[in-house]
Write a protein that holds these residues in place. Structure first.
Motif, PDB file in Angstrom:
ATOM      1  N   THR A 101       0.819  -1.205   0.000  1.00 55.31           N
ATOM      2  CA  THR A 101       0.000   0.000   0.000  1.00 55.31           C
ATOM      3  C   THR A 101       0.856   1.260   0.000  1.00 55.31           C
ATOM      4  O   THR A 101       2.055   1.210   0.192  1.00 55.31           O
ATOM      5  CB  THR A 101      -0.936  -0.002   1.220  1.00 55.31           C
ATOM      6  OG1 THR A 101      -0.135  -0.142   2.381  1.00 55.31           O
ATOM      7  CG2 THR A 101      -1.910  -1.152   1.149  1.00 55.31           C
ATOM      8  N   TYR A 106      -3.521   2.718   7.064  1.00 58.35           N
ATOM      9  CA  TYR A 106      -4.689   1.899   6.717  1.00 58.35           C
ATOM     10  C   TYR A 106      -5.611   1.918   7.932  1.00 58.35           C
ATOM     11  O   TYR A 106      -5.352   1.276   8.939  1.00 58.35           O
ATOM     12  CB  TYR A 106      -4.206   0.490   6.382  1.00 58.35           C
ATOM     13  CG  TYR A 106      -5.255  -0.465   5.877  1.00 58.35           C
ATOM     14  CD1 TYR A 106      -6.048  -0.161   4.784  1.00 58.35           C
ATOM     15  CD2 TYR A 106      -5.429  -1.691   6.490  1.00 58.35           C
ATOM     16  CE1 TYR A 106      -6.994  -1.058   4.321  1.00 58.35           C
ATOM     17  CE2 TYR A 106      -6.363  -2.595   6.023  1.00 58.35           C
ATOM     18  CZ  TYR A 106      -7.149  -2.271   4.941  1.00 58.35           C
ATOM     19  OH  TYR A 106      -8.081  -3.161   4.476  1.00 58.35           O
ATOM     20  N   ILE A 112      -8.223  -2.169   0.305  1.00 56.24           N
ATOM     21  CA  ILE A 112      -7.098  -2.607  -0.526  1.00 56.24           C
ATOM     22  C   ILE A 112      -7.700  -3.516  -1.585  1.00 56.24           C
ATOM     23  O   ILE A 112      -8.408  -4.473  -1.262  1.00 56.24           O
ATOM     24  CB  ILE A 112      -6.039  -3.372   0.288  1.00 56.24           C
ATOM     25  CG1 ILE A 112      -5.446  -2.498   1.390  1.00 56.24           C
ATOM     26  CG2 ILE A 112      -4.945  -3.897  -0.623  1.00 56.24           C
ATOM     27  CD1 ILE A 112      -4.528  -3.255   2.333  1.00 56.24           C
TER      28      ILE A 112
END
Length: 145
Positions: A101, A106, A112
């Protein structure tokens, strides 16, 4: 011996308590200094973050014709993107990392999107401790057949 003298004579109590306190303080100081010298507390590892993650499978994928997987962070700890990877198992082993990523964390609500999974494959979200290099599986899911 008179009973009255027994209750008024307390000359031996104070030195005994003083010696006991000095021994206790010495033992505690030795334990604290020993733990710093031997670095016993420095070997503790970071614990893996806790997060609830959902896996959604789309069999007619936009990334690949085989389908793709959306990994959705539902709730829990924020995950640093440099510390997480989505990996899949193939033929008994682990495939190479399929997705790295970007630099933003996150967090809950983030997704994702990865492509190309096989039927029955185990997809895992793996967290790697940046200090020790050890890894933990945050979440896992089996691809539909």
């Amino acid at each position: 011996m008179k009973l009255r003298n027994l209750f008024t004579d307390d000359s031996a109590v104070s030195p005994v308590i003083g010696v006991i306190l000095m021994v206790a303080i010495t033992v505690i100081l030795a334990a604290v200094i020993g733990s710093f010298v031997l670095n016993l507390g420095g070997s503790l590892q970071n614990t893996a973050p806790q997060a609830t993650v959902d896996f959604q499978y789309n069999q007619s994928g936009t990334l690949t014709p085989d389908g793709n997987v959306t990994v959705i962070h539902q709730s829990g700890d924020q995950l640093e993107n440099s510390s997480i990877n989505v990996v899949g198992s193939e033929t008994g082993g682990y495939a190479e990392d399929r997705y790295q990523t970007d630099n933003s964390p996150y967090t809950a609500g983030d997704t994702i999107l990865i492509g190309g999974y096989t039927s029955g494959e185990t997809i895992r979200l793996v967290w790697e401790d940046p200090e020790s290099g050890s890894s933990s599986t945050i979440a896992r899911s089996n691809a539909p057949n």
